[in-house]
Every structure is written in C-alpha cells, then in structure tokens.
Scaffold this active site. Structure first.
Site, PDB file in Angstrom:
ATOM      1  N   CYS A 187      -6.784  11.736 -19.584  1.00 28.69           N
ATOM      2  CA  CYS A 187      -7.253  12.721 -18.613  1.00 28.69           C
ATOM      3  C   CYS A 187      -6.121  13.714 -18.354  1.00 28.69           C
ATOM      4  O   CYS A 187      -4.995  13.555 -18.838  1.00 28.69           O
ATOM      5  CB  CYS A 187      -7.654  12.034 -17.312  1.00 28.69           C
ATOM      6  SG  CYS A 187      -6.272  11.226 -16.460  1.00 28.69           S
ATOM      7  N   CYS A 228      -0.072  12.174 -10.136  1.00 34.51           N
ATOM      8  CA  CYS A 228      -1.299  12.916 -10.439  1.00 34.51           C
ATOM      9  C   CYS A 228      -1.710  13.732  -9.215  1.00 34.51           C
ATOM     10  O   CYS A 228      -1.731  13.213  -8.091  1.00 34.51           O
ATOM     11  CB  CYS A 228      -2.409  11.938 -10.819  1.00 34.51           C
ATOM     12  SG  CYS A 228      -4.028  12.720 -11.010  1.00 34.51           S
ATOM     13  N   GLU A 285      -1.088   2.469  -7.208  1.00 30.50           N
ATOM     14  CA  GLU A 285      -1.594   3.630  -6.471  1.00 30.50           C
ATOM     15  C   GLU A 285      -1.894   3.258  -5.021  1.00 30.50           C
ATOM     16  O   GLU A 285      -1.586   4.020  -4.093  1.00 30.50           O
ATOM     17  CB  GLU A 285      -2.853   4.174  -7.149  1.00 30.50           C
ATOM     18  CG  GLU A 285      -3.444   5.376  -6.430  1.00 30.50           C
ATOM     19  CD  GLU A 285      -4.774   5.820  -7.010  1.00 30.50           C
ATOM     20  OE1 GLU A 285      -5.599   6.352  -6.230  1.00 30.50           O
ATOM     21  OE2 GLU A 285      -4.996   5.630  -8.225  1.00 30.50           O
ATOM     22  N   THR A 319      -8.318   6.273  -6.701  1.00 29.09           N
ATOM     23  CA  THR A 319      -8.979   7.250  -7.578  1.00 29.09           C
ATOM     24  C   THR A 319      -9.634   6.643  -8.804  1.00 29.09           C
ATOM     25  O   THR A 319     -10.444   7.306  -9.460  1.00 29.09           O
ATOM     26  CB  THR A 319      -7.970   8.312  -8.050  1.00 29.09           C
ATOM     27  OG1 THR A 319      -6.950   7.678  -8.829  1.00 29.09           O
ATOM     28  CG2 THR A 319      -7.355   9.045  -6.875  1.00 29.09           C
ATOM     29  N   SER A 347      -4.450  -1.439 -16.489  1.00 22.72           N
ATOM     30  CA  SER A 347      -5.099  -0.147 -16.258  1.00 22.72           C
ATOM     31  C   SER A 347      -6.389  -0.353 -15.481  1.00 22.72           C
ATOM     32  O   SER A 347      -7.376  -0.879 -16.003  1.00 22.72           O
ATOM     33  CB  SER A 347      -5.402   0.542 -17.595  1.00 22.72           C
ATOM     34  OG  SER A 347      -6.259   1.645 -17.408  1.00 22.72           O
TER      35      SER A 347
END
Length: 505
Positions: free
Chosen positions: A211, A295, A325, A363, A421
């Site tokens: 991405c 990000c 995150e 996210t 991930s």
C-alpha cells in the site's frame, strides 16, 4: 494428472518403492545421453518416461556426490536448476519441496545440480564443479528432467560422498545407506508432490501487496541509506514483513527494539506503525536524528486520540492489544485510552463518565469485525463519538473486498504475508468467512504440498506489507506442478501516494 517419480538406480528404486503411492519408475540412464531420442532405453520405466514430451511433471530422486563444503553425507539437495544439457532446466516448484522437506526435519540445501557423462570422483574435479555454484553432481538428472514440460522437472538428491573425498573408499559402505535412508525419509514429501501435480487456475486478488504507507516507509529507509550511508537505525520492523526487513538489513539498515540501543546522535527511522510520545522523548535524550516513517493514516488516528482526550473523553481503541500500532496509539494518553479487542469486551467495558466517550480503530482490522465491536459500544454508550472518517485504511478495506470476491470463486486461498502482519491475518480470516480454506504464508516455501491436492482453482493475494515479487514467485512455483492459467479479480484501482518527510525528500 499425476507426476512421475524417476529413480535411476536400482538401490534408489528399492529405497522408495514401498514408501510411495505415486508412480515410481526405475528409469536407468539412456544409452545415447538423452531420453526419447535414438538410443534404446535401459528399462521399461524409462520408455514410459520418454514418451511424448510435455506429458507429465517429473521428479528425479536418488543419490549424488556433494560439491559444496557445507554438505554432509545424508543431506538432501533440491535443484533450483538442472545443468548438464544443452541449456539449464529450471525447477519452478523447488521451493515447495525445500520447505516441505525442512518441515519434515531433514537437512536440505537448495541450488543447482550438475549432470555429467560419467562419475566425477576426483576431489580436484569436484572442487572445479563446485566453483560454478553447483551443489551436487550426478549422471542422470538432466537427461531425465528433459522429458518434463518446461519448468516442471524436480530433483531431490541425497548426498553420499562430500566434495573433498572420493566415492570409492571404505566409508562409502556407511555413507551410501545413510543417503538412501534420507531418501526414504523424503518419501512422504515426494508423494505429496506427485499428488499436488495438476493443471490449475490461479485467481489473483486486486489490489494486493504494498500500500502507499508501506511504499513510503520502505522508500524512507532506502533514501536515508543513500543520503547518509549505513548504518541507518530503525526502531522495530519498518513494516511487518521478514523479506522487506532482510533486504534492508543487507543494504545497511540496523533494526533495534528500542531507541536506547541506538548510538547517540545516529540517524534513526521510526517504523510505519507509529510510536508513543515517550519514544520521541527518549530519542531526544540521546540526540538521535529522527526520521518519521509513520503511515499518515496511523498518524491520523493518533491525532484523533489527542483531540478526544483534550475534550476530557475516555477513548476506546478498537484493536489488538499487543500490536505495535495499538501500543503506540494508546501511548498518546495511557490513562485515558482503553483497548477493546472484540464485541465481548465491548459488552463488558466500563468508564467513569459514560457521557464523555469516543472511539478510534486500529487501521488494519477486519472491517466487519471492527464494525461489530463499534456497534456494541454505540448501543451501550449513546453519547459515543467517533472519528470524522473511517480509521480502517483504504488499503485494508480494498484488499479485504478483493479477497472476499476471490474466495467466492476458488477452492483455496493463499495469503502472502508474515505472521506478525495484522492486515495479512485479516485477509485469511475474510477468506475463511466466505467458506473456503485459506492459509497465511511468508512465501512459496511455506506452502504445504498437501494443501494443493485436488485443488484446481487457487486464489492468491498478499498483505499490504508483502512485496509483489512474492506473488510472482508463488505463481511460478505453482506452474512447476502443471500448466497454470492466471486471471485476476480487481475491485478497485489504487493511485494513492504519500509525500516523504523533508529529511529524505
């Protein structure tokens, strides 16, 4: 279609014949140096193998001489290409075999196998061949592999004698049986290879792989290395993918767990998943020259938390408690941010003032599951406020929609991505929710050949942190088991790109 297992020597055939359900042929070696040409085959099995070219995949199994210094008697060599004919013969499915054999507990090497007209016994001659990069030498593989369709030959060789020693010496009586025993131990994998050989369709999910946030983070490290030179320190994995991290390490990036490990004053990149403010404070105390690769969509969630906390609200952070995150986002206000992982927790959580509550989301969550959790919170806390727009990033949403469409039309879905991930895990979960078997794999070598038996339509996607080349590698490996037709189901085109920080722009 089932692949053929070829064993050139009688001893090799005897070692495998009672361990395989697949066709195993005692093929010998053709008298003219090739199969299906002018010479008479030595065995009936060879005549069958040498029939019309391009008929069935072929796996040559047997013993060989070792060429690499790291090889030991009983080690297995899986060929990535077979040399000795007019042109090297590629073995596209070899990563499947390497991974399966290693998971079976065997010591496996992956590289070229050389075929010569006669036994290479002298140590000097062995060393000369080893300089070419070949790992093992035999007298049959290239001849037998030539009967397979392009890319659909495979070779597994068990090492009898090593590079510095002659074959014909007393110890061969011990080393020979050791090699044949290793070959017998490989039999279940050989059987799985034969059962997995088939023509099939591969359906790619679009979009897939990197991405914009991942591309930006990787480019930041690459540019920092080019501008400042190695070492460039990176706190935690820049993105959650072992292949990306390994490649950047080779180029001079040094990955650390905490900034306390970084020498004072050094260039340090903060990973894409974001960090708590305390990390920046700790970095400043060491005079580190920070480059922020967070990000922008993660940074937006941090900003939302600060905005809600400034109002005096308690913030529910919907996400996985130990994910980097989430740890970084909660660090914006540890006493006022409560992590909620699922609808059950949302049904039990309590706050001091239910009139002052807000929520944000990790996210990379599964869209449906995250919304279920948010719905429970809204029902329990009517005053709940949320972000101005969805926190789940566009790439996560798009990839989940794409894999959902692919799963409805396939027998199996393979998701390329590393175990840590989050977005890759969610892709596999979305596929399973559609009623299809799905597996998350780091690369083609992690694919279990048993998964492929009887499967004619395979969906393939990749998490947002997985390099695109992994998809290409997997499709090529599948084409080593039979003819592959590739189609794609694309749900949206992505054209988003994020700007780089001034330090590397």
């Amino acid at each position: 279609m089932t692949g053929i297992v070829s064993t050139p020597l009688l001893s090799e055939w005897l070692a495998l014949r009672d361990r395989l359900t697949a066709d195993v042929l005692r093929t010998g070696r053709s008298s003219d140096g090739g199969l299906g040409q002018t010479g008479e085959p030595e065995e009936k099995g060879e005549a069958e193998l040498a029939g019309p070219p391009g008929r069935r995949p072929v796996l040559v199994a047997g013993v060989a001489g070792g060429l690499g210094n790291e090889l030991r008697p009983g080690d297995l060599v899986v060929a990535d290409e077979i040399r000795g004919g007019a042109e090297p013969i590629p073995s596209y499915a070899s990563p499947f075999l390497v991974g399966s054999l290693r998971r079976a507990g065997l010591r496996v090497h992956h590289g070229p196998v050389e075929t010569t007209p006669r036994i290479v016994d002298a140590p000097d001659a062995r060393r000369t061949l080893g300089v070419t990069g070949a790992l093992a030498v035999d007298t049959e593989s290239a001849l037998l592999a030539a009967a397979a369709p392009p890319g659909q030959a495979a070779v597994i060789r068990a090492v009898v004698d090593t590079a510095g020693h002659r074959l014909l010496r007393p110890g061969t009586l011990v080393r020979g049986p050791k090699a044949l025993w290793a070959l017998r131990r490989a039999a279940p994998v050989i059987d799985a290879w034969a059962a997995a050989t088939d023509d099939r369709e591969v359906v790619l999910a679009g979009p897939r792989s990197f991405c914009a946030g991942v591309e930006r983070a990787i480019e930041i490290v690459e540019r920092a290395l080019a501008k400042f030179g190695p070492p460039v320190y990176v706190r935690r994995q820049i993105v959650h993918n072992i292949h990306v991290v390994s490649e950047l390490e080779r180029r001079g990036a040094v990955f650390v767990e905490e900034v306390a490990e970084v020498p004072e004053g050094s260039i340090t990149v903060l990973a894409a998943h974001g960090v708590a403010p305390q990390v920046r404070t700790d970095a400043a105390a060491r005079n580190l020259r920070l480059i922020d690769a967070t990000c922008p969509l993660v940074a937006k969630v941090h900003s939302e938390v600060r905005r809600f906390v400034a109002r005096g609200n308690t913030v529910f952070l919907i996400g996985h408690r130990d994910h980097e995150e989430v740890v970084g986002t909660q660090g914006e206000a540890p006493g006022q941010v409560i992590v909620v992982t699922d609808p059950d927790e949302a049904g039990r959580v309590s706050v001091a003032d239910p009139r002052r509550v807000s929520y944000v989301m990790q996210t990379t969550l599964a869209v449906d599951e995250a919304e279920q959790t948010a719905t429970v919170l809204r029902d329990r806390f009517p005053a709940l406020t949320g972000p101005r727009s969805d926190d789940i990033c566009y790439a996560t949403t798009n990839r989940q929609q794409a894999v959902r469409a692919v799963a409805r039309d396939t027998d199996l879905v393979l998701v390329l991505g590393s175990a840590n991930s989050s977005n890759s895990h969610r892709l596999a979960e979305v596929a399973v929710a559609e009623g299809v078997k799905a597996h998350l794999v780091d690369d083609a070598s992690a694919v279990d050949l048993h998964w492929l038996r009887g499967v004619r339509r395979i969906g393939v996607t990749a998490g947002a942190s997985a390099p695109p080349r992994l998809v290409d590698d997997l499709v090529r490996c599948l084409s080593g088991l039979g003819q592959v037709t590739v189609t794609e189901i694309s749900v949206v085109d992505e054209h988003i790109r994020f700007t780089l920080p001034r330090e590397v722009s």
